[in-house]
Motif scaffolding. Structure first.
Motif, PDB file in Angstrom:
ATOM      1  N   GLY A  93      85.614  -7.990 -77.437  1.00 35.23           N
ATOM      2  CA  GLY A  93      85.239  -7.806 -78.826  1.00 35.23           C
ATOM      3  C   GLY A  93      86.403  -7.162 -79.557  1.00 35.23           C
ATOM      4  N   PRO A  94      86.287  -7.031 -80.886  1.00 35.72           N
ATOM      5  CA  PRO A  94      87.363  -6.409 -81.660  1.00 35.72           C
ATOM      6  C   PRO A  94      87.699  -5.027 -81.087  1.00 35.72           C
ATOM      7  CG  PRO A  94      85.666  -7.291 -83.101  1.00 35.72           C
ATOM      8  CD  PRO A  94      85.152  -7.421 -81.711  1.00 35.72           C
ATOM      9  N   ASN A 135      92.647  -3.565 -74.580  1.00 34.46           N
ATOM     10  CA  ASN A 135      92.280  -3.120 -75.937  1.00 34.46           C
ATOM     11  C   ASN A 135      91.050  -3.824 -76.486  1.00 34.46           C
ATOM     12  OD1 ASN A 135      94.544  -1.275 -76.751  1.00 34.46           O
ATOM     13  ND2 ASN A 135      95.739  -3.091 -76.233  1.00 34.46           N
ATOM     14  N   VAL A 136      90.711  -4.976 -75.928  1.00 32.61           N
ATOM     15  CA  VAL A 136      89.585  -5.749 -76.481  1.00 32.61           C
ATOM     16  C   VAL A 136      88.391  -5.837 -75.525  1.00 32.61           C
ATOM     17  CG1 VAL A 136      91.011  -7.043 -78.105  1.00 32.61           C
ATOM     18  CG2 VAL A 136      90.645  -7.965 -75.792  1.00 32.61           C
ATOM     19  N   TYR A 192      87.314 -16.207 -84.225  1.00 31.15           N
ATOM     20  CA  TYR A 192      88.435 -16.467 -83.317  1.00 31.15           C
ATOM     21  C   TYR A 192      89.604 -15.505 -83.519  1.00 31.15           C
ATOM     22  CZ  TYR A 192      86.087 -20.767 -81.895  1.00 31.15           C
ATOM     23  OH  TYR A 192      85.187 -21.672 -81.388  1.00 31.15           O
ATOM     24  N   ASP A 193      89.724 -14.967 -84.731  1.00 31.44           N
ATOM     25  CA  ASP A 193      90.862 -14.063 -84.969  1.00 31.44           C
ATOM     26  C   ASP A 193      90.503 -12.587 -84.742  1.00 31.44           C
ATOM     27  OD1 ASP A 193      89.261 -13.516 -87.133  1.00 31.44           O
ATOM     28  OD2 ASP A 193      90.747 -14.079 -88.666  1.00 31.44           O
ATOM     29  N   LEU A 229      90.221 -10.781 -82.153  1.00 31.88           N
ATOM     30  CA  LEU A 229      90.896 -10.054 -81.078  1.00 31.88           C
ATOM     31  C   LEU A 229      92.395  -9.907 -81.328  1.00 31.88           C
ATOM     32  CD1 LEU A 229      89.065 -11.618 -77.992  1.00 31.88           C
ATOM     33  CD2 LEU A 229      88.294  -9.818 -79.543  1.00 31.88           C
ATOM     34  N   GLU A 230      92.846 -10.376 -82.512  1.00 29.64           N
ATOM     35  CA  GLU A 230      94.246 -10.201 -82.897  1.00 29.64           C
ATOM     36  C   GLU A 230      94.556  -8.706 -82.994  1.00 29.64           C
ATOM     37  OE1 GLU A 230      96.678 -12.437 -83.870  1.00 29.64           O
ATOM     38  OE2 GLU A 230      95.661 -14.318 -84.378  1.00 29.64           O
ATOM     39  N   PRO A 231      95.755  -8.258 -82.687  1.00 24.95           N
ATOM     40  CA  PRO A 231      96.900  -9.071 -82.252  1.00 24.95           C
ATOM     41  C   PRO A 231      96.951  -9.262 -80.729  1.00 24.95           C
ATOM     42  CG  PRO A 231      97.618  -6.812 -82.507  1.00 24.95           C
ATOM     43  CD  PRO A 231      96.124  -6.838 -82.824  1.00 24.95           C
ATOM     44  N   HIS A 232      95.944  -8.745 -80.040  1.00 27.31           N
ATOM     45  CA  HIS A 232      96.012  -8.734 -78.573  1.00 27.31           C
ATOM     46  C   HIS A 232      95.824 -10.132 -77.994  1.00 27.31           C
ATOM     47  CE1 HIS A 232      95.963  -4.477 -79.215  1.00 27.31           C
ATOM     48  NE2 HIS A 232      94.826  -4.586 -79.892  1.00 27.31           N
ATOM     49  N   ILE A 233      94.823 -10.836 -78.505  1.00 30.21           N
ATOM     50  CA  ILE A 233      94.646 -12.244 -78.137  1.00 30.21           C
ATOM     51  C   ILE A 233      94.591 -13.026 -79.449  1.00 30.21           C
ATOM     52  CG2 ILE A 233      93.222 -13.952 -76.947  1.00 30.21           C
ATOM     53  CD1 ILE A 233      92.262 -11.757 -75.085  1.00 30.21           C
ATOM     54  N   ASP A 234      95.497 -13.988 -79.582  1.00 33.12           N
ATOM     55  CA  ASP A 234      95.673 -14.667 -80.862  1.00 33.12           C
ATOM     56  C   ASP A 234      94.585 -15.712 -81.116  1.00 33.12           C
ATOM     57  OD1 ASP A 234      97.350 -15.921 -78.609  1.00 33.12           O
ATOM     58  OD2 ASP A 234      97.158 -17.557 -80.070  1.00 33.12           O
ATOM     59  N   LYS A 235      94.418 -15.985 -82.413  1.00 34.71           N
ATOM     60  CA  LYS A 235      93.367 -16.885 -82.886  1.00 34.71           C
ATOM     61  C   LYS A 235      93.462 -18.276 -82.254  1.00 34.71           C
ATOM     62  CE  LYS A 235      91.593 -19.003 -87.107  1.00 34.71           C
ATOM     63  NZ  LYS A 235      91.796 -19.191 -88.563  1.00 34.71           N
TER      64      LYS A 235
END
Ligand code: MN
Length: 212
Positions: free
Chosen positions: A86-87, A191-192, A12-13, A15-21
């Motif tokens: 994805g990351p 970005n993700v 869940y984390d 994609l940070e910092p673009h989409i938060d956990k």
């Protein structure tokens, strides 16, 4: 016949910092799970074949109850959404499509930058809740959008095609981190995007050409 919540291929984390956990966890385990549960409830009284796919249902969605349109759409849309993210990729090609898809995006939209601008504009122009899509329609790429949990594979969609990329612009997708700033969320989302998967979806969609 029971549909199931798909597992994510990343934590869940990731994609940070673009989409938060927290957004990812709530979005997947609560929002998507609710669509799955409600879809299963809605089809439980119907005599559907055991092996029917969500695509088959949505291609004839006008035959069914509104609950199937909303929750079946929600299940399909979110399943695609998790897959095409994805990351954030590293390296010089990170964040851009490669291969055949890169070539077709350039020939269709002028450049990748131009495509990004048009797609972003589509996503920001959706009034209320919905999705922006990159679809394959009659063998050609097209940007479109749908309200609520509709999507372009539904028989009642004004623009039909096979989605290869989509962004959820319901507020539940970004409100915890971005509040009302949808533009910041969309810009961060680029970005993700997992362009490798989008390229695979493009190749798969090409094989189904003629069905839309
Ligand atoms: Mn959502």
């Amino acid at each position: 016949m029971r549909f199931e919540l798909p597992k994510l291929r990343y934590p869940y984390d990731a994609l940070e910092p673009h989409i938060d956990k927290q957004t990812m966890e709530i979005h997947h385990t609560r929002h998507h799970q609710t669509y799955v549960n409600n879809l299963n409830n809605a089809i439980s009284s119907l005599n559907l074949p055991d092996n029917i796919t969500i695509e088959q249902i949505l291609k004839e969605v006008s035959r069914y109850d509104k609950a199937i349109r909303n929750n079946g759409g929600g299940h399909y849309n979110h399943t695609l959404f998790w897959e095409i993210m994805g990351p954030a990729p590293q390296g010089p090609m990170g964040g851009e499509p490669t291969g055949e898809l890169a070539r077709v995006i350039t020939s269709t939209f002028g450049s990748f930058q131009q495509f990004k601008e048009l797609f972003t504009k589509e996503a920001l122009g959706i009034f209320g809740s919905g999705w922006a899509w990159l679809i394959l329609q009659n063998g050609k790429l097209k940007i479109t959008s749908t309200p609520n949990q509709d999507n372009p594979i539904m028989d009642l969609a004004p623009e039909r095609g096979i989605p290869i990329l989509g962004i959820d612009v319901w507020e539940h997708a970004y409100y915890l981190k971005y509040q009302n700033r949808r533009a910041d969320y969309v810009n961060a989302w680029w970005n993700v995007v997992n362009w490798h998967i989008v390229n695979e979806k493009y190749k798969e969609a090409l094989k189904q050409k003629g069905k839309f």
